[in-house]
Design a protein around this motif. Structure first.
Motif, PDB file in Angstrom:
ATOM      1  N   UNK A   1      38.072  36.726  45.843  1.00 58.38           N
ATOM      2  CA  UNK A   1      37.591  37.240  44.562  1.00 58.38           C
ATOM      3  C   UNK A   1      36.667  38.441  44.765  1.00 58.38           C
ATOM      4  N   UNK A   2      35.759  38.319  45.743  1.00 58.83           N
ATOM      5  CA  UNK A   2      34.843  39.428  46.006  1.00 58.83           C
ATOM      6  C   UNK A   2      35.608  40.681  46.436  1.00 58.83           C
TER       7      UNK A   2
ATOM      8  N   UNK B   1      44.904  39.335  38.196  1.00 57.45           N
ATOM      9  CA  UNK B   1      46.370  39.137  38.170  1.00 57.45           C
ATOM     10  C   UNK B   1      46.728  37.746  37.644  1.00 57.45           C
ATOM     11  N   UNK B   2      47.851  37.689  36.966  1.00 58.27           N
ATOM     12  CA  UNK B   2      48.353  36.392  36.508  1.00 58.27           C
ATOM     13  C   UNK B   2      48.691  35.529  37.729  1.00 58.27           C
ATOM     14  N   UNK B   3      48.318  34.274  37.669  1.00 61.20           N
ATOM     15  CA  UNK B   3      48.584  33.385  38.791  1.00 61.20           C
ATOM     16  C   UNK B   3      47.487  33.372  39.835  1.00 61.20           C
ATOM     17  N   UNK B   4      46.399  34.106  39.563  1.00 60.56           N
ATOM     18  CA  UNK B   4      45.267  34.080  40.486  1.00 60.56           C
ATOM     19  C   UNK B   4      45.331  35.194  41.518  1.00 60.56           C
TER      20      UNK B   4
ATOM     21  N   UNK C   1      48.411  46.160  40.789  1.00 55.30           N
ATOM     22  CA  UNK C   1      48.024  44.816  41.244  1.00 55.30           C
ATOM     23  C   UNK C   1      48.685  44.468  42.577  1.00 55.30           C
ATOM     24  N   UNK C   2      49.980  44.773  42.721  1.00 62.14           N
ATOM     25  CA  UNK C   2      50.667  44.463  43.977  1.00 62.14           C
ATOM     26  C   UNK C   2      50.036  45.204  45.152  1.00 62.14           C
TER      27      UNK C   2
END
Length: 239
Positions: free
Chosen positions: A170-171, A96-99, A199-200
């Motif tokens: 991240x994992x 996702x954008x922004x991490x 993504x949300x």
């Protein structure tokens, strides 16, 4: 129901299998039972029909390269094949954008419970509802939840045990997005790669797992700590 069936017969999309049909009493079937019979048992499945979230049933059933490799190895790939699967899975990641951030754990709870979305057949879901991950079909999460599957490992107290570092987030994100990157030919769906979850939705389910306020992390005691038998709860705890 009768009109729908007649229309289907006239359109040629229903070809009731003759085998054993003479022993069936269709008059005793409910409309739902008869529809299920026509779709799944009568050899009349219409692969050209559109599925709920787009595409056709035929497209849904076509294997991609990763699935083909798992099928050919009966989900037990070794050596070069396993490496190819892991490589393909890792190359599929889109972040996702922004991490990678946590969303709303309460929304994540609903999505983890929900099995809505991506049905094939006559019984479509409410299209206004967000497609869920159906996580409880395979995992225990909230220790107070009564019904859950055990195909996957228990995720109860997941965030309490692992924390909420960037590496953990991240994992978890990558496991939800495409778990074959860590477990080639796992039974867990590729929720992100196949667009089952947006993504949300992934961020909300991650919050349900990792947020310290989530009931998934309600058990604060060390699960490996020794318990004084005199302080143990009375009755059968199931363990």
């Amino acid at each position: 129901m009768g009109l729908a069936l007649s229309a289907g017969l006239l359109a040629g999309c229903v070809q009731v299998g003759a085998q054993n049909d003479d022993k069936r009493d269709f008059t005793k079937m409910s409309p739902e039972e008869y529809a299920d019979y026509l779709i799944f048992e009568s050899d009349s499945f219409n692969l050209a029909q559109e599925v709920q979230e787009g595409g056709t049933a035929r497209e849904r059933m076509q294997q991609d390269e990763l699935q083909r490799l798992c099928s050919e190895t009966r989900n037990r790939p070794h050596g070069e094949i396993a490496t190819r699967i892991v490589t393909m899975a890792r190359e599929s990641f889109e972040y996702p954008e922004g991490g990678i951030q946590l969303g709303d754990w309460e929304k994540g709870r609903e999505l983890a419970r929900s099995g809505y979305g991506f049905r094939i057949g006559h019984n479509y879901d409410d299209p206004s509802r967000t497609v869920g991950g159906n996580c409880y079909a395979c995992h225990q999460m909230d220790p107070e939840e009564l019904a859950y599957g055990n195909i996957g490992p228990s995720l109860s107290n997941y965030g309490e045990l692992r924390g909420n570092t960037e590496a953990v987030r991240r994992f978890v994100y990558e496991m939800i997005y495409n778990p074959h990157a860590y477990f080639p030919c796992t039974s867990m769906p590729r929720m992100g790669h196949n667009d089952f979850l947006e993504q949300d939705s992934i961020s909300h389910i991650m919050a349900y797992l990792l947020d310290p306020e989530s009931p998934v992390n309600a058990r604060k005691v060390d699960p490996d700590a020794e318990v004084d038998p005199s302080e143990a709860p009375a009755g059968d705890t199931g363990f």
